[in-house]
Design a protein around this motif. Structure first.
Motif, PDB file in Angstrom:
ATOM      1  N   TRP A 220       0.860  -1.171   0.000  1.00  0.00           N
ATOM      2  CA  TRP A 220       0.000   0.000   0.000  1.00  0.00           C
ATOM      3  C   TRP A 220       0.904   1.231   0.000  1.00  0.00           C
ATOM      4  CZ3 TRP A 220      -4.927  -0.711  -1.044  1.00  0.00           C
ATOM      5  CH2 TRP A 220      -5.520  -1.937  -0.717  1.00  0.00           C
TER       6      TRP A 220
ATOM      7  N   GLY B 268      -5.948   0.743  -6.033  1.00  0.00           N
ATOM      8  CA  GLY B 268      -6.158  -0.630  -5.622  1.00  0.00           C
ATOM      9  C   GLY B 268      -7.607  -1.044  -5.672  1.00  0.00           C
TER      10      GLY B 268
ATOM     11  N   GLN C  45      -2.062   1.033  -4.698  1.00  0.00           N
ATOM     12  CA  GLN C  45      -1.220  -0.149  -4.520  1.00  0.00           C
ATOM     13  C   GLN C  45      -0.001  -0.050  -5.420  1.00  0.00           C
ATOM     14  OE1 GLN C  45      -4.212  -3.303  -5.195  1.00  0.00           O
ATOM     15  NE2 GLN C  45      -3.571  -4.087  -3.227  1.00  0.00           N
TER      16      GLN C  45
END
Lengths: 194, 81
Positions: free
Chosen positions: A40, A128, A167
């Protein structure tokens, strides 16, 4: 640009092993950007959310590393040109007749190039999305569909601006000059906790 | 680098026998992944980033104003003819 990256792992009481051998590659069906080392971007809160979702009832740890965003990263979040190129690739695959708009998966686009050793990047950075159909990158308890998610986004720009779920997938372990991979949660693993 | 990828893809599709392409793509499709649909993802990004990109026309056969599942077969049949 410097990046702080967070990787969530199951806590197996092996912090020393993790720091020595990490980061760890994801080769499961969750690897939607291809097999690689998933992180992350910037926000440890996302690492905590992922830990609670991925390891319900179990403990998890979060590791932090430092990286440098450079031209070896296919930056589908920060680079509009890269997003347009992704779109052009998708359209080309559909034009060829190999697939259709309703079938082509994002992971298949990347797989096509990696299988042929023609993927010219060492990392991918993208907004993400765990799964459009079911889970979302937003907190699971919200249980939103895609359409609702878009409305949620429109209503809650402030929340999303604070914690955009970006991400980063490193195709190679030390891509983007990843360094200083250390356990930062739970506290009792941290060096400074004596 | 992305431009090189696009150029390679176009050349590869053009120069590879259709049956080989289909086989390779089938192998890719077999890899199960919890991945979003690419075009749904692009639509989502469009909304997220509030961007607009030109709609590119995709060459295909339209039957009854809808996309026929026989498109792929027709495409390769024409190549073979």
């Amino acid at each position: 640009m410097n990046l702080s990256l967070y990787q969530t792992l199951e806590d197996l009481d092996n912090a020393d092993f993790v720091e020595k051998n990490g980061p760890f590659k994801c080769e499961t069906s969750k690897a939607w950007l291809g097999h690689g080392y998933y992180f992350w971007d910037t926000h440890i809160e996302l690492g905590h959310w992922w830990g609670k979702m991925a390891y319900p009832g179990n403990e998890y740890m979060i590791c932090k590393g430092h990286a440098k965003l450079d031209s070896t990263c296919w930056d589908l979040h920060g680079n509009g040109e890269h997003r347009l190129q992704f779109m052009e690739i998708c359209n080309e695959l559909v034009r060829s007749g190999l697939t259709t708009k309703s079938k082509l998966l994002a992971s298949q686009v990347i797989s096509m190039f990696i299988r042929k050793n023609k993927f010219t990047y060492k990392a991918i950075r993208a907004l993400g999305v765990y799964s459009i159909k079911d889970n979302t990158f937003l907190p699971k308890e919200l249980n939103l569909t895609l359409i609702e998610r878009v409305r949620f986004i429109n209503k809650n720009i402030a929340y999303l601006d604070l914690h955009p779920p970006i991400q980063v997938c490193l195709i190679e372990k030390r891509a983007l000059s990843l360094t200083d991979y250390k356990v930062v949660y739970p506290q009792h693993y941290c060096d400074y906790y004596v | 680098m992305s431009i090189n990828m696009i150029n390679w893809l176009k050349e590869y599709i053009q120069n590879t026998p259709p049956d080989v392409l289909k086989k390779e793509w089938s192998e890719i499709e077999e890899i199960q992944s919890e991945s979003p649909l690419a075009f749904e993802y692009l639509d989502f990004l469009d909304k997220w980033y509030n961007l607009h990109y030109p709609e590119l026309e995709i060459q295909c056969i339209k039957t009854n104003n809808s996309y026929s599942p026989e498109i792929s077969g027709f495409f390769f049949a024409n190549i073979a003819a």
